[in-house]
Design a protein around this motif. Structure first.
Motif, PDB file in Angstrom:
ATOM      1  N   ASN A 556      18.894  15.834  97.767  1.00 13.16           N
ATOM      2  CA  ASN A 556      19.885  15.736  96.701  1.00 13.16           C
ATOM      3  C   ASN A 556      21.186  16.416  97.104  1.00 13.16           C
ATOM      4  N   GLN A 560      24.652  14.605  97.694  1.00 15.38           N
ATOM      5  CA  GLN A 560      25.780  15.013  96.858  1.00 15.38           C
ATOM      6  C   GLN A 560      27.031  15.207  97.703  1.00 15.38           C
ATOM      7  N   SER A 563      28.233  12.062  98.938  1.00 12.48           N
ATOM      8  CA  SER A 563      28.752  11.291  97.828  1.00 12.48           C
ATOM      9  C   SER A 563      30.169  11.719  97.486  1.00 12.48           C
ATOM     10  N   PHE A 663      13.696   2.924  97.618  1.00 10.85           N
ATOM     11  CA  PHE A 663      13.367   4.295  97.211  1.00 10.85           C
ATOM     12  C   PHE A 663      11.880   4.544  97.385  1.00 10.85           C
ATOM     13  N   LEU A 680      20.003   6.688 100.501  1.00  7.94           N
ATOM     14  CA  LEU A 680      20.687   7.103  99.277  1.00  7.94           C
ATOM     15  C   LEU A 680      22.197   7.057  99.470  1.00  7.94           C
ATOM     16  N   LYS A 683      23.369   3.504  99.431  1.00  8.22           N
ATOM     17  CA  LYS A 683      23.311   2.985  98.070  1.00  8.22           C
ATOM     18  C   LYS A 683      24.524   3.485  97.287  1.00  8.22           C
ATOM     19  N   SER A 684      24.854   4.742  97.465  1.00  5.39           N
ATOM     20  CA  SER A 684      26.034   5.287  96.797  1.00  5.39           C
ATOM     21  C   SER A 684      27.276   4.536  97.254  1.00  5.39           C
TER      22      SER A 684
END
Lengths: 768, 391
Positions: A556, A560, A563, A663, A680, A683-684
């Motif tokens: 995560n 982040q 992201s 996922f 991830l 995907k972002s």
């Protein structure tokens, strides 16, 4: 009667009972009570037909009515029955007759013997009276004679008595005049006891007549007594004197009304000093001496026991206190054990002298506390060591991530955990093995504590991990300062924690469990309502879930960060006025840098999988390869078709394609973590693209960037299918959001990518 | 134009109202999906709105997002009798729709936020009277909420009925409008500007307080007081994507965040959330309370799933509750997860209408405790679920 034979007892019983009954009915004043059981029955049912069962019973009662009885009997029985009853009754009457005869005979016999006895008594008494008269006369004559003797001797006796008194007085006076010399003599021979006895004997006289002719004598003897007192004091203070002598001296001093209490307190103070010395420098005096002193004092001052007990207790509590002090800094179990052992021995030695001080109980209790504390501190130390090991690694290696430094740190903390636990166990083992009486008593408790300690330790460690990772809410509630710190929690640490959790779950806990089972069996001194103190299953569960949490937290955090990077990239430029792509965008470099960071962290910390050939990780690998040409085709198709048909086709292709599992569950492997992070991120990326509107150049820029990413990401992941699927998705999203989606020509694409690759090589010639 | 049961194509759009009865009552799980309506659009849509003003029936508005096609607004009705989705109206919208909100007191009025080329705009529209002949009547634009300098993000209505104010949010300003739908006019009453690049992206109006609005930005959730047009409090350091007020309880708010999933807050204690729900594997894009059963939360995420959560929040007596419930009793907050979607899901809403629920339940002859119906808006379709929770 008992010899009557084997068959006799029931018959005899029967007979005896009957006799007793008869007698009872005979002597009983209230015959209705005896027949009470039968009478009410017949009274309650006066009708003869209603009471057919009780004629036999009512025959013995007072209310027996022969007429009714006969009537009932005649009405109810047949002839044979009547005859039988007749015979039976005749036999009964005969029996009663004989019984009656026997009773009369026995009573008569007794009466005859009684009259005989009375007759004999009467004859014996007759001759006594004459003898008694004679005796009385003789006694009166004796009395009168003794009276005459008494009166004749009275005067002489008085004289003698007076003489005797005078003589005594003279002797006393003589004694008092002799007293000083006698006392001196006694002092010379050290017969202080005699001296004191003499003096105390003469003391009342001195007090009464001290001012008269005895004055000199009194002074002299008092001087002598002062000397005696001094001598006695000296004797008391000197340790070399035998205890009995000293005790005697105290007794004598007390007899002389000397203030002994002062002496006692002086002496006890001395003892206290001595004990203090002993406490500080235990080598100076041995506990034997001290116990001897205690014994002496106990004998010397029997009333000082309370004070001595206090002293002893103070001594030991002080000594235990010092042990406790020692506990604060971590000491090995053996040292602690040695200390406790010597203390225990001392305590038993003293206990022999003063059992009232209850020293063994006290030390047992204190030792229990100390050992408990010891175990607790040991665990606490281990925990802080582990966390130190973890924190140290990230604080030293925060900037320059040297190769394999993380790896060694990881290994170090693993070893720390494992070895720490084992070391602790060994230390605790000493505690159990030490066969001091004291510890044997505590063995079960210790085992429980150790088990409890491990349970608690693992739980606390887990909590601590959470605090370290910054996910714990409790900590952040405490102060706002921590929330600032939490922002700075290094991601590596979280990953390390995740791996450590797995390690603890899979290696340490089983090891500890095994060890506990082998050497710390037993226990259960206390009843546990909640099962055994150490529950490895629970711990494993705890760590498994924590590990997963940390891993997700790590992923995560990483995503982040990426992201944010992507967000900046996609929100800042005006995509609709984008210029033609000249080169691969900067953000790709940044992205790759971040991913490189992740990869290097993950590679060092997580275990890798050797089987590189396992490419079928994702379910979509075959399907996407099948759909690839179609999509490729679609993208490269010249823009002659209308956009709608493209869109429909795109959609159709998607319908037929198997759903790509993006996922998937994260595992504790390098590949899994890296590919999850990548997925991830991509995907972002796709979602960011979907929020924008592109012109042709913008679309081409995205296409170029994705193409470059595709080549660069290949080296990181074995799950190529999913990655390329996602890259395609990004491309598609850009395609959808583009006003004029004309892709770059493949040659231009290649050229730009090669230029970029060349540039990278140029910048880092030593890279690969 | 009214609802065929399957496969009617209007101008390249295909509605497929299929009814699949999945009576899996014997299934051991607590929640059983009884009925599933599928309505797939062949265009992307990003937003869906519940027409609350229409009390008689359950209707929705959905706006499409298509760069190259003509965009439409769909008026969808769930017909209670046939239990199927019917398209009641289809209206062309000049631009692609990023946000759509229905007016809570007039079922024919709604607002959209749209982009046209580089520009952003927001308007309030009125659905014209439908007379069966006209195939695609034009929407009547009541007024445009012009005056925004930045990117318009969201239009917010007062959620509980008649209120003559409207709020529009662009990426750095909040405008409070006084609107008059009959006169087709709107005036800016006041305007609040956020400081220092906040990049606002949306907001929600407190249903319990006219004067309070929660606005979300890149890094925080800010509570604005509409009287002074100033920020009162904020949840900092949170990357919030969506926010929704609890319709029943005051001061309770749900946020969807990148980092922490879904969190429930008490606005009086913003330091720590009341509850954490894990959220989605990727971003949680939207979170909505069920209007009737405020313990039910629906969330949509870019991992192509819609999750239904049960989040009990007792604002005051939480202490007394917790000891009685042993850890075993603690329920899994995730009631159900709907995963069979192809693409990211950007909007969802929970609806509940007593009448409708009753009818359906009677038909199913099942013992009902709670009923919720939700609809979600994915990249590629609309789906309506009747979620029935059995006791």
């Amino acid at each position: 009667m008992a010899t009557a034979g084997g068959a006799a007892p029931p018959a005899m019983d029967e007979k005896a009972r009957r006799t007793r009954d008869l007698l009872a009915s005979f002597y009983n004043t209230d015959p209705s009570a005896a027949a009470g059981a039968a009478a009410p029955a017949s009274l309650a049912r006066p009708s003869p037909t209603a009471a057919p069962a009780s004629p036999l019973d009512s025959i013995n009662s007072a209310s027996f009515d022969p007429d009714i009885y006969m009537n009932v009997l005649v009405e109810q029985s047949n002839l044979e029955g009547l005859l039988q009853r007749h015979v039976k009754m005749a036999a009964e009457i005969k029996n009663l007759d004989t019984d009656l005869q026997m009773l009369v005979y026995e009573n008569y016999n007794k009466f005859i013997s009684a009259t005989d006895t009375i007759k004999r008594m009467k004859t014996n008494i007759v001759g006594m009276e004459a003898n008694m008269d004679q005796l009385l006369a003789k006694i009166t004559s004796v009395q009168s004679k003794s009276d005459t003797v008494n009166t004749s001797l009275f005067d002489k006796r008085e004289n003698i008595e007076k003489l005797h008194r005078t003589r005594n007085l003279l002797r006393k006076v003589q004694f008092i005049y002799d007293l000083p010399t006698r006392l001196n003599k006694c002092i010379k021979t050290e017969a202080y006891a005699d001296a004191v006895r003499f003096f105390t004997g003469a003391k009342p006289i001195f007090e009464a007549y001290g001012d008269t002719s005895f004055q000199d004598c009194k002074k002299a003897s008092e001087e002598a007594m002062d000397l005696v007192i001094q001598h006695l004091q000296a004797k008391l203070y000197s340790d070399s004197e035998p205890i009995e002598a000293r005790a005697e001296a105290v007794v004598l001093l007390k007899q002389l009304n000397f203030p002994v209490d002062n002496l006692k307190s002086n002496l006890l103070e001395k003892l206290e000093d001595c004990l203090l010395n002993f406490q500080n420098e235990p080598t100076q005096a041995s506990i034997g001496d001290i116990s001897k002193t205690f014994r002496a004092y106990l004998i010397i001052f029997p009333d000082s026991e309370r004070r001595l007990i206090e002293l002893a207790q103070a001594l030991f509590s002080n000594r235990y206190e010092t042990v406790r002090e020692n506990l604060k800094k971590r000491i090995p179990s053996t040292d602690l054990l040695a200390m406790l052992r010597s203390l225990w021995e001392d305590a038993t030695a003293i206990d022999e002298v003063i059992p009232e001080a209850a020293l063994p109980a006290f030390s047992l209790e204190t030792t229990r506390d100390i050992i408990r504390q010891h175990i607790a501190t040991a665990f606490l130390h281990l925990q802080s060591e582990i966390s130190e090991a973890l924190v140290r690694t990230h604080s030293t290696s925060n900037e320059e991530l040297e190769e394999s430094q993380l790896q060694t740190a990881m290994e170090a903390s693993k070893i720390k955990v494992s070895q720490g636990c084992i070391d602790l166990l060994q230390e605790f083992h000493h505690l159990i093995d030490g066969n001091i009486e004291l510890l044997v008593k505590l063995r079960d408790l210790i085992i429980d504590w150790v088990q409890e300690g491990f349970q608690d330790f693992f739980q606390k460690l887990d909590g601590h991990f959470h605090v370290l990772s910054g996910k714990s809410k409790k900590k952040s509630q405490e102060s706002t300062m921590d929330s600032l710190q939490i922002d700075k929690v290094p991601t590596v640490l979280v990953l390390m924690l995740a791996q450590l959790c797995v390690y603890i779950e899979q290696t340490t806990v089983p090891k500890v469990t095994e060890e506990l089972a082998s050497s710390f069996f037993g226990g259960g001194a206390r009843s546990y309502e909640y099962g055994p103190p150490f529950v490895p299953g629970e711990i494993c569960r705890l760590y498994r879930s924590s590990g997963e949490k940390f891993l997700h937290h790590y992923i995560n955090m990483k995503t982040q960060k990426i992201s944010k990077l992507l967000n900046k990239r996609f929100t800042t430029p005006v995509w609709i006025k984008h210029k033609e792509p000249r080169e691969v965008n900067m953000f790709v470099d940044l992205l790759l840098l971040e991913i490189n960071g992740v990869v290097s962290e993950v590679k060092q910390i997580l275990p890798g999988i050797v089987r590189r050939h396992r490419h079928s990780d994702s379910t979509g690998s075959t399907t996407s390869s099948r759909s690839n040409p179609m999509r490729e085709d679609m993208l490269n198709r010249p823009n002659t078709h209308r956009a709608r048909s493209q869109f429909l086709e795109n959609h159709l292709a998607k319908l037929f394609e198997q759903k790509m599992e993006i996922f998937t569950k994260v595992e504790y492997t390098q590949e899994s973590v890296i590919s999850t992070v990548l997925k991830l991120c991509l995907k972002s990326l796709q979602e960011f693209v979907r929020l924008q509107t592109f012109n042709r150049s913008g679309f081409q820029q995205i296409q170029l960037d994705m193409e470059f990413l595709k080549t660069s990401l290949k080296e990181f992941v074995d799950d190529e299918a999913a990655i390329s699927f996602l890259l395609k998705e990004v491309n598609n999203a850009a395609h959808e959001r583009c006003l004029d989606p004309i892709p770059l020509e493949p040659p231009i694409l290649d050229k730009l990518i090669n230029a970029k690759l060349a540039k990278i090589k140029e910048e880092n010639p030593n890279m690969r | 134009m009214q609802g065929g049961s399957s496969g009617i194509v209007y101008g390249g759009l295909k509605y497929q109202a299929s009814k699949q009865q999945q009576q899996r009552l014997l299934e051991p799980s607590r929640t059983t999906c009884l009925n599933l309506f599928l309505l797939s659009l062949l265009l992307q849509a990003r937003c869906i709105a519940d027409v609350r003003a229409d009390a008689g029936s359950t209707t929705f508005l959905a706006g499409t997002l298509s760069l190259k096609e003509e965009n439409e607004v769909h008026l969808i009705r769930l017909s209670p009798a046939e239990s199927e989705l019917v398209c009641d109206g289809l209206f062309y919208h000049p631009n692609e729709i990023w946000d759509l909100k229905s007016c809570p007191f007039d079922h024919r009025v709604f607002s959209t936020v749209y982009t046209s080329g580089e520009g952003y705009g927001a308007s309030v529209w009125k659905i014209p009277e439908v007379n069966g002949q006209s195939n695609s009547p034009q929407l009547e634009q009541l007024f445009e909420l012009s005056g925004h300098t930045g990117k318009t993000r969201r239009v917010v209505w007062w959620p509980l009925g008649k209120h003559d104010k409207l709020i529009s949010i662009d990426d750095r300003n909040i405008f409070l409008w006084n609107i008059d739908t009959s006169n087709k006019s709107a005036k800016v009453i006041s305007q609040g500007s956020a400081d220092m690049l906040p990049n606002l992206r949306g907001g929600a109006w407190d249903p319990h307080n006219h004067n309070s609005i929660a606005a979300i930005s890149d890094s925080s959730l800010q509570l604005w007081d509409l009287r002074s047009m100033e920020k009162s409090t904020a949840i900092e350091h949170a990357h919030i994507r969506d926010v929704d007020y609890n319709p029943k309880k005051q001061n309770i708010i749900a946020t969807a965040e990148d980092e922490f999933g879904i969190r429930l807050w008490d606005l009086r204690m913003l330091k720590h959330p009341l509850k954490d729900l894990p959220g989605h594997s990727h971003w949680t894009w939207a979170v909505r309370h069920n209007p009737e059963y405020d313990e039910l939360l629906l969330s949509a995420g870019t991992d192509s799933t819609v999750n239904l959560w049960l989040a009990k929040v007792s604002s005051d007596d939480s202490e007394s509750d917790s000891p009685s419930g042993s850890p075993n009793r603690q329920e899994e907050p995730l009631l159900n997860s709907y995963t069979d979607y192809e693409d990211s899901i950007y909007d969802c809403l929970g609806i509940s209408q007593a009448l409708l629920a009753e009818k359906m339940n009677l038909a199913r002859l099942s013992i009902l405790n709670r009923c919720c119906i939700f609809e979600k808006c994915s990249g590629k379709g609309l789906e309506l679920y009747d979620e029935v929770e059995l006791d």
